[in-house]
Scaffold this active site. Structure first.
Site, short mmCIF file in Angstrom:
data_model
loop_
_atom_site.label_atom_id
_atom_site.label_comp_id
_atom_site.label_asym_id
_atom_site.label_seq_id
_atom_site.Cartn_x
_atom_site.Cartn_y
_atom_site.Cartn_z
N ASP A 1 43.51 12.41 6.88
CA ASP A 1 43.09 12.75 8.15
C ASP A 1 43.85 11.33 8.63
O ASP A 1 44.32 10.38 8.25
CB ASP A 1 42.09 13.06 8.09
CG ASP A 1 41.13 11.39 7.67
OD1 ASP A 1 41.53 10.67 6.21
OD2 ASP A 1 40.38 10.75 8.29
N GLU B 1 39.01 9.86 6.41
CA GLU B 1 38.68 8.64 5.44
C GLU B 1 39.33 7.60 7.28
O GLU B 1 37.84 6.85 6.40
CB GLU B 1 40.25 8.33 5.02
CG GLU B 1 40.62 7.29 4.53
CD GLU B 1 41.10 5.41 5.44
OE1 GLU B 1 40.33 4.68 5.38
OE2 GLU B 1 40.84 5.94 6.61
#
Length: 388
Positions: free
Chosen positions: A97, A160
């Site tokens: 991400d 994350e």
């Protein structure tokens, strides 16, 4: 430092069709693969399309000339691991991400203007250094690794960049800790293609002072909580933080007031003031020890913990980690910020940060990564895992 307006730029667009084939075709060129990964938007919470494509790529890699890959998946977190029965296992992890887009997609491949970028191209765009370049390093190395000297677990995880409770690596650590078993872990966070060992821990606390409300015209009838906070700030200003050596690396600690709030109205003496304090502590300390230190420092005040995360020892005293440092040929540095190496440390796996990209550009609108650095980091990782 900006994109050079006189340089040729090539925008990179993801196809409407099969993303797995699109990524697989660039495995031999990690810089090209970085650009293609960036072209697949994957802001936290929107990783599924990229995760599906990564699974497709890993299946194709496993069906190729290299070792078979056992592929495991939990949500948008994927683990692909060899099971060759070798003496040691290395875990190589990276998140899929990114933070939200900021007018920096589609990505472009171009030159940058600035004294640090002579004769070098960059990939410019959201996620370029944090950390699509690290993911490209993982996938390109996995494809090229036909005869690893150690078993390898490739980890690609979601969420994350948001609240820690959503973190895919943390979720797998809770639900499937056996998936993350290893002797040494490498987290592909941007580190200028150098080793940054372990990480400091972090704890935030609210230190509260109390008083008695009164009309500000008759302040003598009250006790001003904001004035009382001066003692908290004085203790912070007078405290000298330590530099602590852990496994040969010097971790500088930090202690800072990061927020202060109080007050009721412009004509009221406030009865409460809260000073938020952040302590970044060396990985030789536990979170419990850090909390105890803060409670002692602020004796006489109410102290409430609002956030805490353990640090991570680098484990560079272990032979398997030293072997990686020797392969790199550069002296390791400490990671003063917090990263997910802490999650591996909690599982008993020593871990370092190693990936292409300058962390100072992470999350910025001009986020980018140097092409030569992507190539260098990929070659280093392959050399280490190949063992020759």
């Amino acid at each position: 430092m900006t994109v050079d307006p006189s340089a040729e730029t090539d925008a990179i667009f993801a196809p409407d069709g099969d993303l797995g084939d699109y990524l697989f075709a660039a495995l031999g060129d990690p810089a090209e693969l970085t650009g293609r990964l960036c072209a697949v938007e994957s802001v936290s919470g929107n990783e599924t399309a990229l995760a599906d494509a990564v699974v497709d790529v890993l299946e194709k890699i496993g069906a190729g000339s290299g070792p078979d890959l056992e592929i495991l998946r939990d949500g948008d977190t994927i683990i692909a691991r060899t099971n060759l029965g070798l003496a040691e296992r290395i875990v190589v992890a990276g998140h899929l991400d990114t933070v939200p887009v900021e007018d920096n997609l589609p990505p472009v491949r171009t030159h940058m203007s600035g004294e640090n970028y002579p004769d070098d191209e960059v990939i410019w765009g959201r996620g370029a250094c944090d950390m699509k370049a690290g993911v490209a390093m993982q996938l390109s190395t996995a494809a090229a690794l036909t005869a690893p000297s150690r078993d390898v677990s490739w980890v690609f995880y979601d969420h994350e960049e948001v609240d820690a409770s959503l973190n895919g690596l943390g979720r797998v650590a809770r639900n499937h800790p056996d998936w993350l078993v290893g002797d040494f872990a490498i987290l592909g966070e941007p580190s200028n293609a150098s080793v940054e060992g372990g990480c400091n821990g972090t704890i935030r606390v609210d230190v509260t002072t109390t008083g008695v409300r009164a009309h500000s015209a008759r302040a003598f009838m009250g006790v001003n909580a904001i004035h009382s906070s001066a003692e908290v700030l004085t203790r912070l200003a007078e405290f000298e933080t330590d530099t602590v050596t852990v496994d040969g690396l010097d971790y500088r600690e930090s202690l800072s007031a990061v927020n202060i709030r109080g007050g009721v109205a412009g004509n009221v003496v406030p009865d409460e003031c809260v000073v938020s304090v952040n302590y970044r502590f060396a990985p030789s300390k536990s979170a419990a020890e850090a909390e105890s230190f803060l409670r002692e420092l602020f004796t006489g005040f109410d102290v409430d913990v609002t956030d805490v995360a353990e640090g991570a020892r680098p484990g560079l005293d272990r032979a398997i980690a030293q072997d990686f440092v020797d392969t790199l040929g550069l002296s390791p540095a400490p990671k003063l910020g917090w990263t997910d190496v802490s999650r591996f440390s909690a599982l008993g796996v020593p871990a370092v940060n190693f990936g292409p990209g300058n962390p100072l550009y992470a999350h910025k609108s001009d986020e980018h990564v140097r092409v030569t650095e992507v190539e260098q980091a990929t070659a280093t990782l392959r050399s280490y895992l190949q063992g020759r």
